[in-house]
Design a protein around this motif. Structure first.
Motif, short mmCIF file in Angstrom:
data_model
loop_
_atom_site.label_atom_id
_atom_site.label_comp_id
_atom_site.label_asym_id
_atom_site.label_seq_id
_atom_site.Cartn_x
_atom_site.Cartn_y
_atom_site.Cartn_z
N ARG A 188 35.51 37.66 42.38
CA ARG A 188 36.60 38.30 41.63
C ARG A 188 36.11 39.05 40.74
NH1 ARG A 188 41.95 38.85 40.50
NH2 ARG A 188 42.42 37.66 42.59
N LEU A 215 35.84 43.05 40.21
CA LEU A 215 36.62 43.70 38.99
C LEU A 215 35.60 44.62 38.26
CD1 LEU A 215 38.84 43.99 36.94
CD2 LEU A 215 37.80 41.86 35.68
N LEU A 232 42.56 43.54 38.84
CA LEU A 232 42.53 43.51 40.35
C LEU A 232 43.92 42.93 40.95
CD1 LEU A 232 38.98 42.27 41.52
CD2 LEU A 232 39.88 44.51 41.60
N GLU A 262 43.76 44.88 46.19
CA GLU A 262 42.38 45.33 45.92
C GLU A 262 41.27 43.97 46.22
OE1 GLU A 262 42.85 48.33 42.41
OE2 GLU A 262 43.30 46.65 41.85
N MET A 263 41.63 42.74 45.85
CA MET A 263 40.75 41.86 46.16
C MET A 263 40.56 41.76 47.72
SD MET A 263 39.58 39.30 44.20
CE MET A 263 38.65 37.76 44.48
N LYS A 265 35.24 47.86 40.00
CA LYS A 265 36.43 48.94 39.77
C LYS A 265 36.08 49.62 38.27
CE LYS A 265 41.49 49.07 39.43
NZ LYS A 265 42.79 48.07 39.37
#
Length: 447
Positions: A410, A414, A373, A377-378, A417
């Protein structure tokens, strides 16, 4: 110090460490130094007596402390050298511990679980596309129409009719039991889909301040209140207000009132798009679940039993919390169900193992594909999460920091994704088009 480590085929490792006599004596010295602050020796304040006097007084009584000191130091030194790392501190059995000949200790410790993945492109799923019908749109518009209902208080002489909203005082009891002491107050919408069949008929024609006592038998199947199904109840009801419910006509003005749409067609287009997006997102999640089921079937796992046992307890506690049940042990819960503890434990262990396997698969895919990430994106992950919770993103971040939940989020972002990668990689057949009714049936199925 010398060591040998032998990897077993069940996610464990046999470790043997041997120590010289010098290392054993050094450990004894450290144990005496540690104990000197507590031992009482005449003529000396605690911690001030010479070490040789402390040794004479304590003798071999510090052997266990010395062994622990030596093994802790050894593990700190060995950890980076071990090819297969322990997932928790090993529990050693000390076989020999002698100042003249040295020492030997053995431990079998659990290593990280292992997973071997299949080729994702060999995993087949059947994508599903939603088909929004005019009937679906009509239902949505009617739901909006009901949310804009106007309630007009009826005159005292006007009777209750099919779609009226009532304010009532009431008591009820199961047949053969006593009425509760106090009246309850509430609202009752005539004609509502959740009303038990035939109940409205008992209230039709009543007027303001009318009272009525009647018995009512619920249908044998009544999902809105399963505990009432098939039972007979006695009711005492008093009408305290009657409202005529009217709804706005579904037209351009209605569309503007709902959300500012310029006309009805614009509202329909937006509603159709929102319905499609909602169903499509849910169906995609269902497709992903199906993909992971197949991936798990084709993957190979080596998982320590201790890890499954820990996760089993976690799954059990989550279950108890979710259903607001009193805290109790798994054994007590099994006794409460009238079942063997092993049987109940096995059901939770199955769920625990699947949870671990799913985590391992996702983690392994991310590791092999080097999925990570970025800060951007975070940030987008937080924005999306805040939107789903209906709170400002700054408020979410503040709560995350307060709860020390940064790692949780997180991992969540992740894994989202990684899920996108999995969905893109698996073999997707030609999409199947389904109605909303068919989609709801698909979504209600459990794997």
């Amino acid at each position: 110090m010398e060591f040998t480590a032998k990897k077993n085929n069940n996610a464990s490792c046999d470790l043997t460490i041997t120590f010289s006599a010098e290392e054993v004596n050094s450990a004894y010295k450290k144990a005496y130094q540690s104990a000197s602050a507590k031992v009482k020796i005449p003529g000396f304040r605690p911690g001030k007596a010479p070490l040789d006097m402390v040794e004479k007084v304590l003798g071999e009584s510090v052997m266990d402390d010395a062994a622990n000191i030596m093994l802790n130091h050894a593990m700190a030194e060995l950890f980076d050298k071990l090819e297969h790392k322990p997932i928790r501190i090993p529990q050693f059995q000390v076989e020999t511990f002698d100042r003249k000949t040295g020492a030997k200790a053995k431990a079998t410790y659990d290593t990280k679980p292992e997973v071997t993945l299949p080729k994702l492109k060999k995993i087949k799923i059947q994508p599903v596309e939603i088909k929004i019908s005019e009937e679906d749109l009509t239902k949505e518009l009617e739901a909006m129409q009901k949310s804009l209902a106007r309630n007009a208080l009826k005159e005292e002489s006007e009777p209750v009719e099919a779609n009226d909203l009532l304010e009532i005082q009431y008591k009820f009891k199961e047949e053969g039991k006593e009425y509760p002491e106090n009246l309850q107050t509430g609202k009752y919408q005539m004609g509502h889909t959740n009303n038990p069949p035939g109940f409205d008929a008992e209230l039709l024609g009543l007027k303001l301040n009318d009272e009525k006592e009647f018995s009512f038998q619920y249908p044998d199947v009544y999902p809105a209140s399963p505990e009432s199904a098939g039972k007979v109840y006695q009711y005492q009801v008093k009408i305290t207000a009657v409202y005529r419910v009217t709804y706005p006509e579904i037209n351009d003005d209605f569309a503007t009132e709902v959300d500012g749409s310029a006309n009805l067609q614009e509202l329909k287009d937006k509603t159709k798009k929102q319905l499609a997006e909602m169903f499509q997102a849910a169906l995609k999640r269902k497709n992903l679940e199906e993909a992971y089921v197949e991936i798990l079937k084709e993957s190979k796992f080596i998982i320590p039993e201790s890890l499954i046992a820990e996760e089993t307890q976690s799954v059990f506690q989550n279950f108890m919390n979710e259903f607001h049940m009193p805290q109790m042990s798994l054994a007590d819960y099994a006794k409460r169900l009238g079942k063997e503890e092993s049987e109940v434990k096995a059901s939770f262990a199955t769920a625990a193992e699947k949870r671990i396997q799913t985590y391992l698969v996702r983690h392994k895919i991310g590791e092999e594909q080097k999925i990570s990430l970025s800060d951007e994106e975070m940030e987008k992950g937080y924005e999306k999460e805040a939107q789903s919770q209906g709170i400002p993103v700054d408020a979410l971040k503040k709560e995350v920091q307060k709860q020390k939940a940064e790692t949780y989020y997180r991992d969540k972002f992740l894994f989202d994704k990684i899920d996108e990668f999995v969905y893109a990689e698996v073999d997707k057949k030609s999409a199947k088009s389904v109605s909303t009714e068919e989609a709801e049936t698909l979504l209600s199925r459990k794997e």
